[in-house]
Motif scaffolding. Sequence first.
Motif, PDB file in Angstrom:
ATOM      1  N   ILE A  69       0.819  -1.223   0.000  1.00  0.00           N
ATOM      2  CA  ILE A  69       0.000   0.000   0.000  1.00  0.00           C
ATOM      3  C   ILE A  69       0.852   1.272   0.000  1.00  0.00           C
ATOM      4  O   ILE A  69       0.657   2.147  -0.849  1.00  0.00           O
ATOM      5  CB  ILE A  69      -0.986  -0.011   1.180  1.00  0.00           C
ATOM      6  CG1 ILE A  69      -1.962  -1.181   1.033  1.00  0.00           C
ATOM      7  CG2 ILE A  69      -1.748   1.312   1.258  1.00  0.00           C
ATOM      8  CD1 ILE A  69      -2.755  -1.187  -0.253  1.00  0.00           C
ATOM      9  N   PRO A  85      -7.153  -2.566  -9.241  1.00  0.00           N
ATOM     10  CA  PRO A  85      -7.448  -3.807  -8.512  1.00  0.00           C
ATOM     11  C   PRO A  85      -8.788  -4.411  -8.908  1.00  0.00           C
ATOM     12  O   PRO A  85      -9.062  -5.571  -8.604  1.00  0.00           O
ATOM     13  CB  PRO A  85      -7.457  -3.370  -7.045  1.00  0.00           C
ATOM     14  CG  PRO A  85      -7.826  -1.920  -7.096  1.00  0.00           C
ATOM     15  CD  PRO A  85      -7.192  -1.387  -8.352  1.00  0.00           C
ATOM     16  N   ARG A 186      -6.541  -1.001  -1.283  1.00  0.00           N
ATOM     17  CA  ARG A 186      -6.299  -0.975  -2.722  1.00  0.00           C
ATOM     18  C   ARG A 186      -7.426  -0.254  -3.462  1.00  0.00           C
ATOM     19  O   ARG A 186      -7.180   0.536  -4.372  1.00  0.00           O
ATOM     20  CB  ARG A 186      -6.177  -2.405  -3.268  1.00  0.00           C
ATOM     21  CG  ARG A 186      -4.916  -3.164  -2.883  1.00  0.00           C
ATOM     22  CD  ARG A 186      -3.673  -2.630  -3.566  1.00  0.00           C
ATOM     23  NE  ARG A 186      -3.817  -2.487  -4.998  1.00  0.00           N
ATOM     24  CZ  ARG A 186      -3.636  -3.483  -5.877  1.00  0.00           C
ATOM     25  NH1 ARG A 186      -3.313  -4.693  -5.448  1.00  0.00           N
ATOM     26  NH2 ARG A 186      -3.750  -3.253  -7.174  1.00  0.00           N
TER      27      ARG A 186
END
Length: 212
Positions: A69, A85, A186
Amino acid sequence: VHVAPFSAGSVRDLVDTLAAGGMAPHIAEIYFAPLFNYHSVRSHELGAFPYFPDGKRFFSAKAFAEVQIPLLRAAQTAGFRTPDPLEASYGICTAVRNSTFVVDAGGALMKCYKDVGQARVSGHVSTGMRRSQNLLKWMDINIPRDKECGECSFLPVCLGGCTKQWHEGAPKDVICTPLKFNWRDRVDLYFESLDAAPIDAEESPKAVACTA
């Protein structure tokens, strides 16, 4: 960019160096992947299991999820495009497909590239594949692997994870996709990148005049 526990800091420096060199517009996408331990030998002395993530050289999927992250955020802040994602590939390892195999330097055939150099040969280029126990174990797999896997929301993304790791007893925090452990962050990062991106007039929705 492959990331190991010992290199996470230098990977961040790499992002800064690329950005300072004006590379962001020239790189289609930058993404980060964990450096996994692919040694499957157990160490009874250390109490280690196959694919043991020692925290120094190798990550578990869960540990990498935490490192991923801040690296993605740094890349986005520097102007790099990062993976969406929400665009899952829904792919599966070629080792479990009928018509795929790996050829080593001597012409031996096997299903997984991690078996190169080991005694897990399933044929030869001169004779073709043979129906051996080693071949059948790749063709006869269960998806989902178990009850926990079947109830996991990420099964359509990872399809049960690496078959070789499953065969050799790796734990779930190695096998599972890192997305399972950091999906909330995400998704937040992805929408932050959309908010920060300039609007392309050619790609933005056209205004339509309507008369009631």
